[in-house]
Design an enzyme around this catalytic site. Sequence first.
Site, PDB file in Angstrom:
ATOM      1  CD  GLU A 232      67.834   0.023 -22.947  1.00 27.69           C
ATOM      2  OE1 GLU A 232      68.316  -0.158 -21.774  1.00 27.69           O
ATOM      3  OE2 GLU A 232      68.383  -0.224 -23.952  1.00 27.69           O
TER       4      GLU A 232
ATOM      5  CG  HIS B  24      69.380  -4.000 -18.271  1.00 28.00           C
ATOM      6  ND1 HIS B  24      69.643  -5.455 -18.061  1.00 28.00           N
ATOM      7  CD2 HIS B  24      70.295  -3.551 -19.414  1.00 28.00           C
ATOM      8  CE1 HIS B  24      70.799  -5.728 -19.042  1.00 28.00           C
ATOM      9  NE2 HIS B  24      70.965  -4.783 -19.442  1.00 28.00           N
TER      10      HIS B  24
ATOM     11  NE  ARG C 273      78.311  -8.479 -17.993  1.00 27.07           N
ATOM     12  CZ  ARG C 273      77.385  -7.469 -18.701  1.00 27.07           C
ATOM     13  NH1 ARG C 273      76.228  -8.053 -18.772  1.00 27.07           N
ATOM     14  NH2 ARG C 273      77.831  -6.553 -19.221  1.00 27.07           N
TER      15      ARG C 273
ATOM     16  CG  ASN D  83      71.237   1.785 -25.376  1.00 29.57           C
ATOM     17  OD1 ASN D  83      72.013   1.312 -24.540  1.00 29.57           O
ATOM     18  ND2 ASN D  83      69.846   1.653 -25.417  1.00 29.57           N
TER      19      ASN D  83
ATOM     20  NE  ARG E 234      71.578   1.112 -21.026  1.00 31.14           N
ATOM     21  CZ  ARG E 234      72.300  -0.127 -21.210  1.00 31.14           C
ATOM     22  NH1 ARG E 234      73.006  -0.414 -22.103  1.00 31.14           N
ATOM     23  NH2 ARG E 234      72.049  -1.183 -20.396  1.00 31.14           N
TER      24      ARG E 234
END
Lengths: 411, 364
Positions: free
Chosen positions: A392, A187, A249, A14, A98
């Site tokens: 996850e 996500h 970002r 991930n 992922r």
Amino acid sequence: MKSKIVKANILTLNCGSSSLKYKIIRMPDEECFVEGEAERVGIKTQGESLISHSVSGKTRIIKTELGNHSIALRKILALIKSDAQKNKEITFDIFAHRYVHPGNFFTKPVKINKPVLKKLKETLSLAAIHNPITYGLIEFCYKEYETVEQFAVFDTAFHRSIPPEFSTYALPAKISKKYGLKKIGFHGISHQYVTEEACRFLKRNIKFQKVISCHLGTGGSSVCAINRGKSVNTSMGFTPLEGLVMNTRCGDLDLGIIFYIMSKESFSPVETENILNKKSGILGIFSSSSDLRDVVDNIGADPRAKIAFDMYARRVKDYIGFYALILKKTDILVFTDSLGVGVPLLRESICDNMAFLGISLDREKNQTYRNGICELSSAQAQTKILVVPTNEELMIARETYKELTENDTRH
Amino acid sequence: MILVIDTNLKEVKFWVFKENNTEDPPVFFIKDLEEVRLSKTLRKDILGFTGGGKINAISFRILFGGDFFAKTSLITPEFFVKLDKLTGFFPFYIPLMLAIIKIFYREFKGVPKFAFFETSFFSGMREEEKYYAIPYEFQKNNKIKKWGFHGIFHEANSGMFHRGKCISVVFDKQTTVCSANDGRPVSISLGFTPLEGVMSRTSCGDLDPGIVFYLMNIQGFSIYKIDDILKNESGFLGLTGYDLELKDLVKFRGKDRNVRLAFDIYQAQLLKCIGEGISILGGLDNVIFSGSEVSALVPVIHSLLKKISFLGINTRSLPWIGKEEVFPITSEESGIKACLNRMSLPKVILYATVNLICKKLPRR
């Protein structure tokens, strides 16, 4: 006829923009016997890069240079190989990645082969930070581990239920249709996991719950509005650049600034995109680090740290306010991922002055929270505030296993 | 009499009000910009339109005040020096305004003149609201920040509620949403350029910045093409294909699927701005809707308020009729009060001007 139970050890990978989490999970038992995380990969921070590596609950911290994600993966695989020499049970037979943004090519997990690789290559620019990194790892595994099956699990599938008024941009309809421009969201694996876990923890039926999930990571961050277990809106858009302020970002931005920067500085589109994806956000404001935890450590001493923190928290509040209006009554507010779980001051700042929406944090519970799923709302709060550490990797393993058993060609 | 002047790149609009009877409609006339610039009989011409009465004040609407004008400014020789320094931001517009105001300064000696800026109201906003999450030095050096817009309207709207948490919405060519606490601005939807915030007839409003790079880097669009698409081919026009004013388009809301979707997206963008506003205010006491398109968009406002009625907004049934220019659209028992402000922008400037010269506000 009774179907045969397939057993598989799945190594989940991930990639975050500055991390690489991994687990070997034995399916279908969901037993995790190796796990770890490479932290502060390829970024400038005030902390050291390291790999925390656990085998059957015993953890080692390996401080090491992690210049990029490929280096991190090689070092992780070397650690697993070293462990396997001592314990033959430490083995894996499937890679599961992922993958952030598959464009319009894939809507469910897919087994990696040459045609799939070719299609994934076409999606690199859709998530300028994640896709090239994950693609590089998939390509590496494909070449170096020819006999090991690989799957990609996509982060976008959960958001397919977002209604048109929230997923459609006010662009010319013909252009949107031609290039597939709409809110895709990311996500999804995490938002789905923490929503289900929160409802399970509170013993509530997910079909009657309205949830706002805040996935706040040291890399990417997003907020999602979930009604009856389905995503109805999320802060990231066609690309992960939209929405919250993130580590590097910018999140939501006046588009006019893009044109202004390009004309004023004669920057190319690639250079400008690089600034907004890799040199903005927390790093752009605070400049010494892109990690909000470093910002928190300096908040009293550095005015820029205060601005960066306030800007980050403010944007999360903005989206909670918006989604509270969409959902009308928020039953559960979830905080997850490294910043959502690990920074009490952030939760306090986000929940401050939100009682009119039913959101009220118990400050003592918030400060004393240590780990696991925990409720942090005050007694009078209408909205349950939970911290739910995301998993996850388990979700990726479940999705991969589902795909493997539904379309198993190995037996 | 009070003269209110609004200038664009083509024409100069004049409104002449009688300050002792503000209920009377103003005398309105438009002059070609070049005609005003070259006129040698401007004072005589204007007095001819107004019937020759005494002009007690002249107020100009100016779109941008930068960092130099944090409030309405009395026009003096120093004013021209400061305004000139803003030329770099708008190389066509600012020199034009300078030229026009200088003509009036020369022709109407002894008459107080005021400059009302659409950006001044927002100058005191907090840093985390004013700045973007892009490199800090770059923003500071290039004066990139959220300047805001429709400040004249938002200041008047939020000023009507001296105490409390207020959301002010202006429906004009652009739609903007401002949140204010005790009359002071806390957030504004429109930022450095008019592209940010809520969509308009032809512009897209908030959009994933990554789309711009996707279209440039992958699909090969030029920066000029994208700029044109986002400003001139998007919004209601892009979604519906109809090149109509909002007041006309809204009539097709129940008849055309694309028009309905476009207004649903518009409402979603408004909801986002309102949600952002109330989350930072920590609640809501008043909502006020205003602007040149406000009357035409009553069905949209009604639908919007219904969506957030759970907050404690008890909206009156349509049609909304009020004798006053500003009137309530919520019931007496509504926890959050909402009202409609049908005042025109020149009228707002008139009241503010009267306040400046008389030091007292007319009752509203």
